[in-house]
Motif scaffolding. Structure first.
Motif, PDB file in Angstrom:
ATOM      1  N   ARG A 467      17.542  -5.843  29.840  1.00 26.61           N
ATOM      2  CA  ARG A 467      18.290  -4.532  29.476  1.00 26.61           C
ATOM      3  C   ARG A 467      19.900  -5.565  28.608  1.00 26.61           C
ATOM      4  N   ASP A 468      20.164  -6.183  29.101  1.00 25.88           N
ATOM      5  CA  ASP A 468      21.308  -6.962  28.797  1.00 25.88           C
ATOM      6  C   ASP A 468      21.442  -8.472  29.523  1.00 25.88           C
ATOM      7  N   SER A 469      21.881  -9.089  28.621  1.00 25.42           N
ATOM      8  CA  SER A 469      22.469 -10.565  28.652  1.00 25.42           C
ATOM      9  C   SER A 469      23.661 -10.815  28.848  1.00 25.42           C
ATOM     10  N   HIS A 470      23.678 -12.160  30.002  1.00 22.44           N
ATOM     11  CA  HIS A 470      25.053 -12.078  30.684  1.00 22.44           C
ATOM     12  C   HIS A 470      25.029 -14.035  29.658  1.00 22.44           C
ATOM     13  N   ALA A 471      26.529 -14.665  30.187  1.00 20.44           N
ATOM     14  CA  ALA A 471      26.264 -15.636  29.944  1.00 20.44           C
ATOM     15  C   ALA A 471      27.725 -16.155  31.309  1.00 20.44           C
ATOM     16  N   LEU A 472      28.135 -17.733  31.234  1.00 22.16           N
ATOM     17  CA  LEU A 472      29.023 -17.985  31.865  1.00 22.16           C
ATOM     18  C   LEU A 472      28.819 -19.471  31.118  1.00 22.16           C
ATOM     19  N   ILE A 473      29.969 -19.928  30.105  1.00 21.27           N
ATOM     20  CA  ILE A 473      30.023 -21.281  29.317  1.00 21.27           C
ATOM     21  C   ILE A 473      31.213 -21.764  29.637  1.00 21.27           C
ATOM     22  N   VAL A 474      31.048 -23.096  29.634  1.00 21.36           N
ATOM     23  CA  VAL A 474      32.468 -24.466  30.807  1.00 21.36           C
ATOM     24  C   VAL A 474      31.877 -25.499  29.474  1.00 21.36           C
ATOM     25  N   GLY A 475      33.124 -25.765  29.035  1.00 25.14           N
ATOM     26  CA  GLY A 475      33.321 -27.178  28.478  1.00 25.14           C
ATOM     27  C   GLY A 475      34.366 -27.342  28.336  1.00 25.14           C
ATOM     28  N   ILE A 476      34.491 -28.766  29.054  1.00 23.23           N
ATOM     29  CA  ILE A 476      35.973 -29.721  29.227  1.00 23.23           C
ATOM     30  C   ILE A 476      35.530 -31.227  28.924  1.00 23.23           C
ATOM     31  N   ASP A 477      37.230 -31.337  28.163  1.00 28.05           N
ATOM     32  CA  ASP A 477      37.097 -32.900  27.327  1.00 28.05           C
ATOM     33  C   ASP A 477      39.016 -33.326  28.373  1.00 28.05           C
ATOM     34  N   ASP A 541      18.320  -8.029  33.705  1.00 28.49           N
ATOM     35  CA  ASP A 541      18.895  -8.880  33.097  1.00 28.49           C
ATOM     36  C   ASP A 541      18.422 -10.241  33.128  1.00 28.49           C
ATOM     37  N   ARG A 542      19.152 -10.751  32.167  1.00 30.82           N
ATOM     38  CA  ARG A 542      19.271 -12.367  31.768  1.00 30.82           C
ATOM     39  C   ARG A 542      20.475 -12.791  32.102  1.00 30.82           C
ATOM     40  N   VAL A 543      20.529 -14.128  32.377  1.00 30.43           N
ATOM     41  CA  VAL A 543      21.918 -14.923  33.111  1.00 30.43           C
ATOM     42  C   VAL A 543      21.777 -16.595  32.590  1.00 30.43           C
TER      43      VAL A 543
END
Length: 900
Positions: A467-477, A541-543
């Motif tokens: 139905r819908d797609s969700h994401a959490l994207i984390v990047g730490i330098d 949904d997908r996560v």
């Protein structure tokens, strides 16, 4: 198999909802708060009692109904629906008394009502489930209030709803596993209670026999007389009523009663669209509008919902005006109920032969004859979802599927007025599609089924997989207390770009936290408040969670290891407080409402728990199985290689290569979580000193997170980007390690599991034949990737394969021509460009490429003609000005310099 309501509500008894209402820190100021109005409070408490009484009666009445004799089961179901509608009316009345959020005295009274719902000592634990809808409306209505007291009321109702949501999730696990542990929350406290004990307590207050008698129902002794449905089946004349037994095998007609609903009907339409399923919506006239004193139709907001039902290709039908018991009405009243609703349906745009469904299924000969005189045909049902009495979506789905498994056909009764129906419907449609059922529709006065030779529609393309797609994207330098990294933030940005551009994730559904934003509090807030919000992240949904940064492992005195991901603000000497432990991520994964979730952690650590399971039989099983998967970049005491091509870590660069299409190991156009791991893990292990791990997290049922590969409409030209030579060599090396042999029927690899032990992954049992058109597109896509990697021989073979499969494939012809051009063979390239143009003359880049090839071959005149056509098609292209100058003055000074 079929599940009785006793089984369906087992969770309600197992998970008790008792008092846990802490005293507020603001209690000393309570004396100055407005006092509750005694009359208001008394009326509210009376309404609460009425709702609870109907709820308890319904549980006693419906407990074990599946095992009752048919006649008693029909009687119990009929009376149960009456009690349910009385409960709805009592809830509506209670809500009307609760809705004036500007009244301080009412807000104070409602606070006492919530006290009682949360902690009334004389109630049984499962009783509190009766107030889920009511709490939801309190939370929604009062969240927009102006006063602090009202806002606190909304917050409190939301907290109670969160616990009730856990009750449902716990029951779904209870269907196959033992009861699990849950932490306490403010307001309502979870505890155990056996369902049998709860029913025994209720039976001390009510009995099924007495409830039936109270509703003027006596179940007769069993009779040998045939049922109305059997009489209709053996009669030579068409049956007066439709029941579903005469449908062809493996055929269902979906029906929804009691709407339209301002929210749930639209959500059901969206689900039906994904599964290409038709339905009939039996609507109540009072929900559509009203008739004035002169009999003129006055449509209400529900009429607009009805129009959307029609626009979606479904049928509207008549379910009376007030949902009254029409078997007890005078004929004039029956006619009025039916005729007024007909007028409202006609006003909404309904056409064709009309259907009627008697509320509760209650009709007699006089009532049936009256609706027939209005040219209405009665449609009943032979599969009842009992969604009106069962609060657990998975149980509703199991009941419907169990009944259909026995009957192999039927008219299914749902109601489009419940959130639980919205949640249960995809579970049902997933399974029916997988088993080859056809979805019938009502057209031209008859039930119409799809072509028997055609398989039932199954969700297989982008928007229909989820139905819908969700994401959490984390990047730490930019760590303050840990060594700084070089490429984690770039990895995060690349992952976001891939999800949006290639896999259709909507930007507003992606939360990205980079460097200073990626604090422990912000990461947990995004996981729990955004991805964990069941009102936004739905069952279909997908996560995806992607973390690029440091990881660490702590060894406990027992010898067990705990893995952590390291937020930007974490110290090195207090992981327990500052970092995020793997058990926390596992808990998040289990609590998600989404069907599938994938955690990709570009960091090294160990100490993860998992559940083992083979690869899902994707084509049939995956859409109905919960999936919770995780892939990590390496194990404990390993370091992530942060020097991959393109400024990425080796792990993320390989992951991006896999998502370009290389991880589609069985050629079905889909990359599952298992395929992704089967490609990435061996490749990274071969080129870096790290061992990626993969596995399923607790709560997984064998489902697979899925990426659907999009169609790539890229035409190669001089502006097409390529990897540098070193990255191209590395890509070739990875493919040699990870890619399967073309002739292999299955891909089996051994990788490290999340627990550090080796596991064997089998990604497919057979190659998939998608048909020549789709296979040609995939061959072209493969050629584009190979061109990008400067592997021209292999790219040529891929484009040739595409043209063998689809001879009139203009895009592949252009791309094959460009391979010749890159090899310094302009004449051969020009021939392929001309073929592409003959197939599709509107392809501007083919004209540009043709001009460049002719120019390189020394034929300026033909180049000029090709450039003229290109500029006419693309006057704003970046090279248009240069070419315009050459067209105006075709001499050596203005001769273009095509990119190579």
């Amino acid at each position: 198999m079929s599940l009785s309501l006793r089984t369906a509500l087992l969770c309600a008894g197992l998970l008790a909802l008792a008092a846990c209402q802490p005293k507020s820190a603001e209690a000393p100021a309570a004396a100055s708060a407005p006092a509750a109005n005694a009359a208001q409070l008394a009326e509210l408490q009376q309404g609460v009692d009425q709702v609870l009484a109907r709820y308890r009666q319904m549980i006693v009445l419906m407990d074990g109904e599946a095992a009752l004799p048919p006649a008693e089961r029909r009687a119990v179901s009929g009376v149960g629906q009456l009690i349910f509608h009385e409960m709805r009316e009592a809830t509506e009345k209670l809500w009307r008394l609760s809705a004036a959020h500007q009244d301080p005295a009412l807000v104070a009274a409602l606070a006492q009502v919530l006290d009682r719902i949360e902690s009334e000592p004389t109630w049984f634990d499962a009783d509190r489930l009766a107030f889920k809808d009511y709490l939801g409306r309190i939370a929604e209505q009062y969240s927009g209030a102006q006063s602090l007291a009202a806002l606190k009321l909304a917050k409190r109702a939301n907290e109670d709803l969160a616990v009730l949501a856990e009750v449902e999730q716990a029951y779904e696990r209870e269907l196959k596993d033992a009861f699990g542990r849950f932490g306490n929350k403010r307001g309502i406290e979870l505890k155990r209670e056996k369902w049998s004990d709860y029913v025994a307590k209720l039976r001390s207050l009510y009995s099924r026999e007495q409830i039936l008698r109270d509703y003027a129902t006596i179940v007769p002794y069993a009779s040998a007389a045939p049922s109305a449905a059997k009489q209709a089946a053996t009669s030579s004349t068409p049956p007066r009523e439709l029941f579903g037994e005469d449908l062809p095998p493996k055929t269902v007609l979906l029906t929804f009663d009691d709407g339209p609903h301002g929210r749930y009907t639209d959500e059901i339409l969206e689900i039906l669209k994904r599964y290409q399923a038709s339905a009939v919506f039996f609507q109540l006239g009072q929900n559509l509008g009203k008739l004035d004193a002169k009999g003129q139709v006055q449509p209400g907001p529900g009429s607009q919902v009805a129009q959307r039902v029609l626009a979606a290709g479904h049928q509207l039908a008549n379910h009376s005006f007030t949902h009254g018991l029409m078997s007890k009405f005078e004929q004039t009243k029956v006619r009025e109920e039916a005729a007024n609703t007909e007028a409202l349906l006609d006003k909404a745009g309904r056409q064709g032969q009309a259907l009627f469904r008697f509320p509760y299924g209650a009709r007699n000969e006089a009532a049936l004859a009256t609706v027939e005189a209005l040219k209405l045909r009665s449609m009943m049902w032979n599969v009842d979802s009992l969604d009106w009495s069962d609060p657990i979506p998975k149980s509703i789905a199991a009941r419907v599927l169990g009944e259909l498994d026995k009957r192999q056909r039927g008219i299914v009764l749902f109601h489009d007025i419940h959130a639980r129906t919205v949640q249960a419907l995809p579970l049902v449609l997933d399974q029916l599609s997988a088993e080859g059922y056809r979805f019938a529709s009502w057209k031209d006065g008859r039930i119409v089924t799809a072509d028997a030779a055609a398989p039932a529609p199954m969700p297989t393309a982008g928007t229909s997989l989820y139905r819908d797609s969700h994401a959490l994207i984390v990047g730490i330098d930019q760590y303050a207390k840990w060594p700084r990294l070089a490429h984690a933030a770039r990895d995060a940005r690349a992952m976001r770009e891939t999800l949006e551009a290639r896999f259709g994730f909507r930007p507003e559904n992606i939360t990205m936290l980079l460097d200073g934003e990626a604090t422990r509090a912000n990461i947990l807030r995004a996981l729990n408040d955004k991805l964990g919000d069941a009102s936004k992240v739905k069952r279909d949904d997908r996560v995806l969670v992607f973390f690029a940064g440091h990881g660490s492992t702590r060894r406990l005195p027992s010898g067990r290891e705990i893995g952590y991901v390291i937020p930007v603000d974490a110290s090195q000497d207090d992981l327990q407080t500052d970092a995020i432990a793997m058990p926390q991520l596992q808990e998040v994964a289990e609590s998600l409402s989404a069907k599938h979730a994938l955690f990709v952690i570009d960091a090294c650590y160990s100490g993860l728990g998992l559940t083992r399971g083979g690869a899902a039989n994707f084509a049939r099983d995956n859409s109905r199985r919960i999936g919770r998967q995780m892939m990590t970049a390496g194990g404990a005491d390993q370091q992530v290689a942060d020097d991959g091509p393109g400024g990425h870590s080796v792990f993320t660069w390989t992951l991006l290569q896999a998502l370009s299409g290389k991880a589609d190991l069985n050629g079905d156009g889909l990359i599952t979580g298992t395929e992704l791991a089967a490609y990435v893990a061996p490749a990274v292990s071969a080129i870096a000193h790290q061992t990626p791990a993969f596995g399923s997290l607790p709560g997984s049922e064998g489902g697979e997170f899925v990426f659907e590969l999009p169609v790539v409409e890229q035409a190669l030209s001089g502006e097409s980007g390529q990897l540098d030579a070193a990255a191209s060599r590395l890509a070739k090396r990875i493919d040699d390690v990870a890619a399967p042999q073309a002739a292999a029927s299955a891909v089996k690899v051994t990788i490290t599991g999340l627990d550090g032990r080796e596991q064997s992954l089998s990604t497919s049992t057979a190659k998939v034949d998608p048909g020549s058109r789709v296979a040609a597109q995939r061959a072209n896509d493969r050629g584009l990737q190979l061109y990008k990697e400067r592997r021209y021989d292999e790219a040529e073979a891929a484009f040739v394969e595409a043209l063998k499969l689809q001879p009139a494939f203009a895009l592949a012809a252009n791309n094959l021509g460009f391979i010749y051009y890159k090899r310094g063979k302009p004449a051969e390239a020009a021939r392929w460009y001309e073929k592409a143009i003959a197939m599709d003359g509107s392809r501007a880049l083919a004209w540009l490429n043709l001009g460049d090839a002719r120019l390189q071959a020394g034929d300026d005149a033909k180049a000029l003609e090709a450039y003229k056509t290109f500029v006419g098609l693309s006057p704003k292209h970046g090279r248009a000005a240069e070419l315009q100058a050459f067209i105006a003055e075709p001499d050596a000074a203005h001769r273009p310099k095509p990119p190579l």
